[in-house]
Design a protein around this motif. Structure first.
Motif, PDB file in Angstrom:
ATOM      1  N   VAL A  63       0.849  -1.201   0.000  1.00  0.00           N
ATOM      2  CA  VAL A  63       0.000   0.000   0.000  1.00  0.00           C
ATOM      3  C   VAL A  63       0.883   1.250   0.000  1.00  0.00           C
ATOM      4  O   VAL A  63       0.598   2.226  -0.714  1.00  0.00           O
ATOM      5  CB  VAL A  63      -0.960  -0.019   1.224  1.00  0.00           C
ATOM      6  CG1 VAL A  63      -1.709   1.308   1.345  1.00  0.00           C
ATOM      7  CG2 VAL A  63      -1.944  -1.177   1.114  1.00  0.00           C
ATOM      8  N   GLU A  64       1.977   1.207   0.742  1.00  0.00           N
ATOM      9  CA  GLU A  64       2.897   2.367   0.738  1.00  0.00           C
ATOM     10  C   GLU A  64       3.516   2.556  -0.644  1.00  0.00           C
ATOM     11  O   GLU A  64       3.629   3.684  -1.137  1.00  0.00           O
ATOM     12  CB  GLU A  64       3.989   2.176   1.790  1.00  0.00           C
ATOM     13  CG  GLU A  64       3.442   2.328   3.203  1.00  0.00           C
ATOM     14  CD  GLU A  64       4.531   2.381   4.278  1.00  0.00           C
ATOM     15  OE1 GLU A  64       5.624   1.802   4.061  1.00  0.00           O
ATOM     16  OE2 GLU A  64       4.271   2.983   5.339  1.00  0.00           O
ATOM     17  N   ARG A  65       3.906   1.460  -1.288  1.00  0.00           N
ATOM     18  CA  ARG A  65       4.469   1.567  -2.648  1.00  0.00           C
ATOM     19  C   ARG A  65       3.448   2.195  -3.586  1.00  0.00           C
ATOM     20  O   ARG A  65       3.764   3.073  -4.389  1.00  0.00           O
ATOM     21  CB  ARG A  65       4.833   0.178  -3.187  1.00  0.00           C
ATOM     22  CG  ARG A  65       6.126  -0.388  -2.679  1.00  0.00           C
ATOM     23  CD  ARG A  65       6.595  -1.566  -3.544  1.00  0.00           C
ATOM     24  NE  ARG A  65       5.702  -2.720  -3.529  1.00  0.00           N
ATOM     25  CZ  ARG A  65       5.683  -3.654  -2.575  1.00  0.00           C
ATOM     26  NH1 ARG A  65       6.500  -3.574  -1.539  1.00  0.00           N
ATOM     27  NH2 ARG A  65       4.861  -4.677  -2.654  1.00  0.00           N
ATOM     28  N   ALA A  66       2.199   1.745  -3.475  1.00  0.00           N
ATOM     29  CA  ALA A  66       1.160   2.224  -4.399  1.00  0.00           C
ATOM     30  C   ALA A  66       0.809   3.679  -4.143  1.00  0.00           C
ATOM     31  O   ALA A  66       0.521   4.424  -5.081  1.00  0.00           O
ATOM     32  CB  ALA A  66      -0.089   1.355  -4.267  1.00  0.00           C
ATOM     33  N   SER A  67       0.831   4.084  -2.883  1.00  0.00           N
ATOM     34  CA  SER A  67       0.392   5.453  -2.574  1.00  0.00           C
ATOM     35  C   SER A  67       1.550   6.435  -2.625  1.00  0.00           C
ATOM     36  O   SER A  67       1.348   7.644  -2.691  1.00  0.00           O
ATOM     37  CB  SER A  67      -0.252   5.503  -1.190  1.00  0.00           C
ATOM     38  OG  SER A  67       0.722   5.298  -0.204  1.00  0.00           O
ATOM     39  N   GLY A  68       2.784   5.908  -2.539  1.00  0.00           N
ATOM     40  CA  GLY A  68       3.958   6.762  -2.625  1.00  0.00           C
ATOM     41  C   GLY A  68       4.249   7.531  -1.347  1.00  0.00           C
ATOM     42  O   GLY A  68       5.067   8.442  -1.352  1.00  0.00           O
ATOM     43  N   LYS A  69       3.549   7.180  -0.259  1.00  0.00           N
ATOM     44  CA  LYS A  69       3.869   7.869   1.004  1.00  0.00           C
ATOM     45  C   LYS A  69       3.722   6.899   2.171  1.00  0.00           C
ATOM     46  O   LYS A  69       2.949   5.932   2.095  1.00  0.00           O
ATOM     47  CB  LYS A  69       3.015   9.114   1.201  1.00  0.00           C
ATOM     48  CG  LYS A  69       1.558   8.891   1.042  1.00  0.00           C
ATOM     49  CD  LYS A  69       0.790  10.191   1.216  1.00  0.00           C
ATOM     50  CE  LYS A  69      -0.693   9.864   1.201  1.00  0.00           C
ATOM     51  NZ  LYS A  69      -1.589  10.877   1.015  1.00  0.00           N
ATOM     52  N   PRO A  70       4.427   7.183   3.274  1.00  0.00           N
ATOM     53  CA  PRO A  70       4.352   6.257   4.403  1.00  0.00           C
ATOM     54  C   PRO A  70       2.976   6.278   5.070  1.00  0.00           C
ATOM     55  O   PRO A  70       2.317   7.327   5.099  1.00  0.00           O
ATOM     56  CB  PRO A  70       5.433   6.775   5.373  1.00  0.00           C
ATOM     57  CG  PRO A  70       5.748   8.152   4.941  1.00  0.00           C
ATOM     58  CD  PRO A  70       5.351   8.299   3.505  1.00  0.00           C
ATOM     59  N   LEU A  71       2.563   5.140   5.583  1.00  0.00           N
ATOM     60  CA  LEU A  71       1.291   5.061   6.298  1.00  0.00           C
ATOM     61  C   LEU A  71       1.539   5.330   7.781  1.00  0.00           C
ATOM     62  O   LEU A  71       2.646   5.111   8.285  1.00  0.00           O
ATOM     63  CB  LEU A  71       0.694   3.656   6.159  1.00  0.00           C
ATOM     64  CG  LEU A  71       0.537   3.097   4.754  1.00  0.00           C
ATOM     65  CD1 LEU A  71      -0.064   1.691   4.808  1.00  0.00           C
ATOM     66  CD2 LEU A  71      -0.335   4.012   3.905  1.00  0.00           C
ATOM     67  N   THR A  72       0.529   5.787   8.462  1.00  0.00           N
ATOM     68  CA  THR A  72       0.600   5.879   9.926  1.00  0.00           C
ATOM     69  C   THR A  72       0.077   4.556  10.482  1.00  0.00           C
ATOM     70  O   THR A  72      -1.108   4.240  10.308  1.00  0.00           O
ATOM     71  CB  THR A  72      -0.256   7.055  10.433  1.00  0.00           C
ATOM     72  OG1 THR A  72       0.185   8.239   9.769  1.00  0.00           O
ATOM     73  CG2 THR A  72      -0.130   7.209  11.940  1.00  0.00           C
ATOM     74  N   LEU A  73       0.977   3.810  11.108  1.00  0.00           N
ATOM     75  CA  LEU A  73       0.619   2.470  11.588  1.00  0.00           C
ATOM     76  C   LEU A  73       0.615   2.453  13.108  1.00  0.00           C
ATOM     77  O   LEU A  73       1.429   3.123  13.746  1.00  0.00           O
ATOM     78  CB  LEU A  73       1.624   1.440  11.058  1.00  0.00           C
ATOM     79  CG  LEU A  73       1.762   1.379   9.542  1.00  0.00           C
ATOM     80  CD1 LEU A  73       2.847   0.392   9.138  1.00  0.00           C
ATOM     81  CD2 LEU A  73       0.436   0.992   8.889  1.00  0.00           C
ATOM     82  N   ARG A  74      -0.298   1.675  13.690  1.00  0.00           N
ATOM     83  CA  ARG A  74      -0.306   1.479  15.146  1.00  0.00           C
ATOM     84  C   ARG A  74      -0.342  -0.007  15.429  1.00  0.00           C
ATOM     85  O   ARG A  74      -1.297  -0.684  15.048  1.00  0.00           O
ATOM     86  CB  ARG A  74      -1.533   2.127  15.777  1.00  0.00           C
ATOM     87  CG  ARG A  74      -1.363   3.604  15.891  1.00  0.00           C
ATOM     88  CD  ARG A  74      -2.349   4.206  16.895  1.00  0.00           C
ATOM     89  NE  ARG A  74      -2.481   5.612  16.564  1.00  0.00           N
ATOM     90  CZ  ARG A  74      -3.581   6.318  16.656  1.00  0.00           C
ATOM     91  NH1 ARG A  74      -4.676   5.761  17.114  1.00  0.00           N
ATOM     92  NH2 ARG A  74      -3.591   7.589  16.317  1.00  0.00           N
ATOM     93  N   GLU A  75       0.703  -0.482  16.080  1.00  0.00           N
ATOM     94  CA  GLU A  75       0.743  -1.899  16.415  1.00  0.00           C
ATOM     95  C   GLU A  75      -0.116  -2.153  17.641  1.00  0.00           C
ATOM     96  O   GLU A  75      -0.027  -1.424  18.627  1.00  0.00           O
ATOM     97  CB  GLU A  75       2.194  -2.332  16.666  1.00  0.00           C
ATOM     98  CG  GLU A  75       3.033  -2.197  15.415  1.00  0.00           C
ATOM     99  CD  GLU A  75       4.442  -2.721  15.592  1.00  0.00           C
ATOM    100  OE1 GLU A  75       4.760  -3.236  16.683  1.00  0.00           O
ATOM    101  OE2 GLU A  75       5.219  -2.622  14.633  1.00  0.00           O
TER     102      GLU A  75
END
Ligand code: UFG
Length: 342
Positions: free
Chosen positions: A279-291
């Protein structure tokens, strides 16, 4: 030139929903006569495009009987169902009602009308936690939630109905293909239809909503699984390939194929982190992730043994490509606000 004989009608229940609408589109593109029955509880009127739509419930036997008669139906593709695992744990009777009892009522109308072919949307959830994370169709079915059980009972019901009808109970024999879906995602390529629900909970859908600005983060449910990167592994499948499996099942039944139950998956898995990286590759920006902690009822790994459907139906998937799957989901999600689906 001889005229092509007029084909019988196909009833698609849940045809205004996500997978149903993709299947309706493909059926119509090849000239099949389709009628959709959908109660629009989660589906969208716009998703059927210009296919005939009857708004109603599959358990309304009188309505179904009328639709079968008026559209000269000999085949039913049955998608209509409730499909959230966590909701099924909270509200099991909704699932036994919509999925199991609803299908029982539908089958009663089908046998009374002489419907002879039935394609059923089953689920990989019938396997529960498979040994080694992989399940062939012969793997024991040990569902771990009411959703999986509601679908498994329906598989049993279909087998019993076929045995009774082919043994000459008076009704025409009702053959079926039950398709056990793995993790479907993505959208068809022309931007006309895709996945939409107010309460998105599937990983790719949630991540696409985040990319489109509808949510501020994506939660990772569990980072301590016994998998290579600690997150859960699933067999992600493009919705157009899944839709195509229904057309192949229809053709198989028309050739006289015997009733069967088949996995629909690509036969290899990706972890949650691998999906989010795509998804990051496709959107071109980092995602905000919460583990966060594991989600109740989630198996660590669920991947299909996927050779039977290729052999039995001749299914040839065209979109076994995680990047393509997530790209199509994101493109659709970005487009959705401008489309006005209600
Ligand atoms: N996940 C996250 N964050 C999210 C959503 C999901 O980390 O916001 C994780 C889940 O915990 C799971 C994986 O991503 O490990 C996939 O979850 P999904 O909700 O996308 O799909 P499921 O595997 O839970 O469900 C699918 C089908 C069900 C079927 C089930 C069988 O959607 O219909 O597989 O296990 F029952």
């Amino acid at each position: 030139m001889t005229a092509t004989p007029q084909r019988k009608g196909i009833l698609v229940t849940g045809g205004a929903g996500y997978i149903g609408s993709h299947t309706v589109l493909q059926l119509r593109e090849r000239g099949e006569r389709v009628v959709v029955l959908d109660d629009l509880s989660t589906g969208f009127r716009q998703a059927v495009l210009d296919a005939p739509l009857v708004v109603g419930d599959v358990a309304d036997t009188a309505l179904v009987a009328r639709v079968l008669r008026e559209h000269d139906v000999d085949t039913v593709l049955h998608f209509a169902a409730a499909l959230s695992v966590p909701e099924s744990v909270r509200d099991p009777l909704k699932y036994y009602g919509n999925n199991t009892a609803g299908t029982r009522a539908l089958l009663a109308a089908c046998t009374a009308h002489g419907v002879s072919q039935f394609v059923f949307s089953s689920t990989a959830a019938v396997y529960g936690i498979p040994d080694g994370g992989r399940a062939s169709e012969e793997h024991p079915t040990r569902p771990i939630n009411p959703y999986g059980r509601s679908k498994l009972v329906t598989e049993w019901m279909l087998r019993d109905v076929e045995a009774a009808t082919s043994a000459g109970s008076g009704a025409a024999a009702l053959r079926h293909v039950a398709l056990r879906y793995f993790n479907v995602a993505g959208a068809e390529g022309t931007g006309r239809i895709g996945q939409s629900r107010r309460d998105a909970f599937h990983l790719v859908h949630v991540a696409a909503e985040h990319v489109a600005g509808k949510r501020d983060h994506v939660a990772i449910f569990g980072t301590d699984y016994p998998t290579p990167d600690g997150t859960a592994v699933r067999d992600y499948l493009h919705v157009e390939d899944l839709a195509r499996a229904h057309l192949d099942a229809l053709d198989y039944l028309r050739r006289g194929g015997a009733s069967t139950t088949l996995n629909v998956g690509y036969g290899h898995g990706y972890s949650v982190r691998e999906v989010l990286a795509a998804v990051e590759r496709a959107s071109g920006k980092p995602l905000t992730l919460r583990e966060g902690p594991r989600r109740a009822g989630d198996p660590p790994e669920l991947v299909s043994e996927a050779s039977a459907i290729r052999r039995v139906l001749g299914w040839q998937p065209q979109r076994d490509d995680l990047d393509l799957i997530v790209r199509s989901a994101i493109e659709w999600e970005r487009k959705l606000p401008g489309i006005g689906w209600r």
